[in-house]
Design an enzyme around this catalytic site. Structure first.
Site, PDB file in Angstrom:
ATOM      1  N   ARG A  17      25.029   7.120  -1.904  1.00  0.00           N
ATOM      2  CA  ARG A  17      24.395   5.573  -1.594  1.00  0.00           C
ATOM      3  C   ARG A  17      25.753   4.517  -1.226  1.00  0.00           C
ATOM      4  O   ARG A  17      25.862   3.761  -0.160  1.00  0.00           O
ATOM      5  CB  ARG A  17      23.880   5.124  -2.841  1.00  0.00           C
ATOM      6  CG  ARG A  17      22.936   4.268  -2.841  1.00  0.00           C
ATOM      7  CD  ARG A  17      22.802   3.458  -4.290  1.00  0.00           C
ATOM      8  NE  ARG A  17      21.926   5.032  -5.060  1.00  0.00           N
ATOM      9  CZ  ARG A  17      20.379   5.288  -5.142  1.00  0.00           C
ATOM     10  NH1 ARG A  17      20.022   4.557  -3.478  1.00  0.00           N
ATOM     11  NH2 ARG A  17      19.679   5.632  -5.064  1.00  0.00           N
ATOM     12  N   GLU A  19       2.162 -13.812  -1.287  1.00  0.00           N
ATOM     13  CA  GLU A  19       3.314 -13.573  -0.772  1.00  0.00           C
ATOM     14  C   GLU A  19       4.016 -14.536   0.314  1.00  0.00           C
ATOM     15  O   GLU A  19       4.829 -14.719   0.466  1.00  0.00           O
ATOM     16  CB  GLU A  19       3.653 -12.192  -0.449  1.00  0.00           C
ATOM     17  CG  GLU A  19       3.609 -11.450  -1.663  1.00  0.00           C
ATOM     18  CD  GLU A  19       3.671  -9.704  -1.303  1.00  0.00           C
ATOM     19  OE1 GLU A  19       4.662  -9.366  -1.065  1.00  0.00           O
ATOM     20  OE2 GLU A  19       2.603  -9.038  -1.819  1.00  0.00           O
ATOM     21  N   MET A  24      12.757  -0.036   1.376  1.00  0.00           N
ATOM     22  CA  MET A  24      13.164   0.937   0.206  1.00  0.00           C
ATOM     23  C   MET A  24      13.966   1.716  -0.451  1.00  0.00           C
ATOM     24  O   MET A  24      13.501   2.622  -0.603  1.00  0.00           O
ATOM     25  CB  MET A  24      11.361   1.803   0.914  1.00  0.00           C
ATOM     26  CG  MET A  24       9.860   1.141   0.997  1.00  0.00           C
ATOM     27  SD  MET A  24       9.118  -0.146  -0.371  1.00  0.00           S
ATOM     28  CE  MET A  24       8.591   1.478  -1.360  1.00  0.00           C
ATOM     29  N   ARG A  25      14.866   0.963  -0.432  1.00  0.00           N
ATOM     30  CA  ARG A  25      16.142   1.964  -0.564  1.00  0.00           C
ATOM     31  C   ARG A  25      16.750   1.014  -1.203  1.00  0.00           C
ATOM     32  O   ARG A  25      16.756   0.024  -1.359  1.00  0.00           O
ATOM     33  CB  ARG A  25      17.349   2.603   0.340  1.00  0.00           C
ATOM     34  CG  ARG A  25      16.549   2.798   2.116  1.00  0.00           C
ATOM     35  CD  ARG A  25      16.712   4.168   1.369  1.00  0.00           C
ATOM     36  NE  ARG A  25      17.319   5.013   0.692  1.00  0.00           N
ATOM     37  CZ  ARG A  25      16.646   6.317   0.533  1.00  0.00           C
ATOM     38  NH1 ARG A  25      15.782   6.646   0.016  1.00  0.00           N
ATOM     39  NH2 ARG A  25      18.653   6.995  -0.337  1.00  0.00           N
ATOM     40  N   HIS A  84       8.430  -9.173  -4.465  1.00  0.00           N
ATOM     41  CA  HIS A  84       7.752  -7.605  -6.033  1.00  0.00           C
ATOM     42  C   HIS A  84       6.432  -8.054  -5.573  1.00  0.00           C
ATOM     43  O   HIS A  84       6.013  -9.337  -5.962  1.00  0.00           O
ATOM     44  CB  HIS A  84       8.012  -7.683  -7.220  1.00  0.00           C
ATOM     45  CG  HIS A  84       7.630  -6.004  -7.321  1.00  0.00           C
ATOM     46  ND1 HIS A  84       7.860  -5.064  -6.877  1.00  0.00           N
ATOM     47  CD2 HIS A  84       6.630  -6.307  -8.849  1.00  0.00           C
ATOM     48  CE1 HIS A  84       7.322  -3.997  -8.002  1.00  0.00           C
ATOM     49  NE2 HIS A  84       6.126  -5.016  -8.560  1.00  0.00           N
ATOM     50  N   ASP A 127      12.980  -4.357  -9.745  1.00  0.00           N
ATOM     51  CA  ASP A 127      12.132  -5.187  -9.906  1.00  0.00           C
ATOM     52  C   ASP A 127      12.864  -6.261 -11.165  1.00  0.00           C
ATOM     53  O   ASP A 127      11.785  -6.716 -11.895  1.00  0.00           O
ATOM     54  CB  ASP A 127      10.894  -4.532  -9.597  1.00  0.00           C
ATOM     55  CG  ASP A 127      10.429  -3.875  -8.516  1.00  0.00           C
ATOM     56  OD1 ASP A 127      11.284  -4.478  -7.966  1.00  0.00           O
ATOM     57  OD2 ASP A 127      10.077  -3.577  -9.105  1.00  0.00           O
ATOM     58  N   GLY A 157       6.647  -5.152   7.595  1.00  0.00           N
ATOM     59  CA  GLY A 157       7.340  -6.085   7.717  1.00  0.00           C
ATOM     60  C   GLY A 157       6.458  -7.309   7.715  1.00  0.00           C
ATOM     61  O   GLY A 157       7.329  -8.531   8.207  1.00  0.00           O
ATOM     62  N   SER A 158       5.712  -7.880   7.392  1.00  0.00           N
ATOM     63  CA  SER A 158       4.726  -9.066   7.565  1.00  0.00           C
ATOM     64  C   SER A 158       5.293 -10.026   6.349  1.00  0.00           C
ATOM     65  O   SER A 158       4.936 -11.056   6.869  1.00  0.00           O
ATOM     66  CB  SER A 158       2.847  -8.789   6.922  1.00  0.00           C
ATOM     67  OG  SER A 158       2.937  -8.107   5.228  1.00  0.00           O
TER      68      SER A 158
HETATM   69  C1  GRF Z   1       5.042  -6.425  -0.152  1.00  0.00           C
HETATM   70  O1  GRF Z   1       4.312  -6.275  -0.981  1.00  0.00           O
HETATM   71  C2  GRF Z   1       6.441  -6.309  -0.700  1.00  0.00           C
HETATM   72  O2  GRF Z   1       5.897  -7.385  -1.864  1.00  0.00           O
HETATM   73  C3  GRF Z   1       6.968  -5.336  -1.438  1.00  0.00           C
HETATM   74  O3  GRF Z   1       6.168  -4.071  -0.175  1.00  0.00           O
HETATM   75  C4  GRF Z   1       5.689  -5.009   0.623  1.00  0.00           C
HETATM   76  C5  GRF Z   1       6.214  -5.407   1.531  1.00  0.00           C
HETATM   77  O4  GRF Z   1       4.858  -5.448   2.809  1.00  0.00           O
HETATM   78  N1  GRF Z   1       8.173  -5.086  -1.860  1.00  0.00           N
HETATM   79  P1  GRF Z   1       5.570  -6.042   4.344  1.00  0.00           P
HETATM   80  O5  GRF Z   1       6.682  -4.778   4.654  1.00  0.00           O
HETATM   81  O6  GRF Z   1       6.720  -7.507   4.210  1.00  0.00           O
HETATM   82  O7  GRF Z   1       4.065  -5.942   5.138  1.00  0.00           O
END
Ligand code: GRF
Length: 345
Positions: free
Chosen positions: A67, A176, A92-93, A111, A147, A14-15
């Site tokens: 789903r 990001e 991640m789903r 991404h 993506d 969650g950064s």
């Molecule tokens: C990031 O690198 C984002 O681009 C990818 O997954 C990662 C998530 O990182 N989709 P975080 O959980 O936001 O730290």
């Protein structure tokens, strides 16, 4: 001003969520995070939302037979919270076509590559294997294919000769955290339009606005992206402990028994630690006259300051804005070396 109501969907660290929360905390920011949703109850990022008093909701995909049923549960939670825009941030789903279509042009993802290059997983390893010179990240509208979708913002970083996946990932992650808030701002300001599956951004210099192009890329001359200052320390082990325990550095190497030389690193910053028997700096004078041993550029200096504060780091000078616009703070290491951390305001 009505702020755009946003949900952020996460599965892990969650950064990016934290970066979006920070951006939304600015009073004039045109969006607010009304809900943080995770498919995993153990997602570390949920803590960022809790700290910021943002409602959270866990919808575990394992609890659903299909789903479509999972997607419908997500949709219900989003509707109940009155969400207008959904930001995927390490979610991640895969979402089904029906969900993606229902949220068309109101569903964005980040991404860690310059799409359409390297979609999918293991992005950084594939970028390194391909020998690309430039990497980066992309914020885009989501389409049913993973993506893929109209690109809103991209940020580029150089790939350096001694990069491994961790170093490259850290450099990309840092941008990001700037690209996602920028994309959210542009959308929330109503400046983003999708035309023929390409994004048009209204306003002056819109093209430049949506490209974060850190120094080192497309420069007309070589730029120094990092420095490797030498610090004189009386105890290599104690010094390494300070940098790793308090400042989040890693030890690149330690040499000698007992050690007389070591290097600690964090992202692009490398500090060489050289043992000396007696201090070589007059610390009283150094403190009095702010004699710096190192200046370390940082992309998000306020966040680093908060991180160090939480870790109980001793500050010689707290975070302040300099007359020339930069924001800086100064840390004193156990030997009294003064380290300046500096970034844009
Ligand atoms: C990031 O690198 C984002 O681009 C990818 O997954 C990662 C998530 O990182 N989709 P975080 O959980 O936001 O730290």
């Amino acid at each position: 001003m009505a702020r755009l109501k946003v949900a952020v969907l996460i599965s892990g660290r969650g950064s990016n969520l934290a970066a979006l929360i920070d951006a939304c905390a600015t009073p004039e920011f045109p969006a607010e995070i009304a809900l943080v949703l995770s498919n995993r109850a153990d997602a570390a990022g949920l803590a960022h939302a809790t700290r910021a008093a943002i409602p959270t909701c866990v919808i575990a995909h394992r609890d659903f037979a299909s789903r479509a049923a999972f997607d419908a549960a997500l949709d219900g939670a989003l509707a109940r919270a009155g969400i207008e825009l959904v930001c995927l941030a390490g979610f991640m789903r895969l979402l089904g076509d029906a969900f993606v279509t229902r949220w068309r042009d109101r569903l964005v993802n980040i991404h860690p590559s310059l799409l359409p290059a390297f979609p999918g997983l293991d992005t950084h390893a594939r970028a390194l294997a391909a020998g690309v010179r430039v990497a980066g990240c992309t914020v885009h509208f989501v389409r049913p294919t993973m993506d893929e979708g109209p690109i809103i913002v991209q940020a580029a970083v150089p790939v350096l000769p001694d990069d491994d996946t961790d170093r490259l990932a850290a450099r990309v992650l840092a941008v990001e955290h700037r690209a996602y808030p920028l994309a959210l701002r542009l959308i929330a300001e109503g400046r983003v339009r999708v035309e023929d599956e390409r994004v048009a951004i209204a306003g002056a210099a819109a093209g430049a606005t949506a490209l974060l192009n850190p120094s080192g890329i497309a420069a007309s001359r070589a730029s120094l992206t990092a420095a490797e200052p030498q610090l004189f320390v009386t105890d290599i082990t104690a010094s390494c402990d300070f940098f790793t325990g308090k400042l989040g550095f890693g030890v690149a190497f330690r040499y000698g028994d007992p050690p007389f030389y070591a290097q600690v690193h964090r992202d692009g910053a490398r500090l060489n630690l050289r043992h000396v028997d007696t201090p070589v700096v007059d610390h009283a004078r150094a403190r009095q006259e702010d004699l710096l041993s190192a200046a370390i550029p940082v992309d998000d200096v306020a966040r680093l300051f908060q991180e160090f504060q939480a870790a109980g780091v001793p500050f010689h000078q707290p975070l302040r804005t300099e007359p020339w616009g930069a924001r800086t703070f100064i840390v004193a290491d156990p030997d009294g070396n003064l380290l300046l951390f500096a970034g844009a305001a």
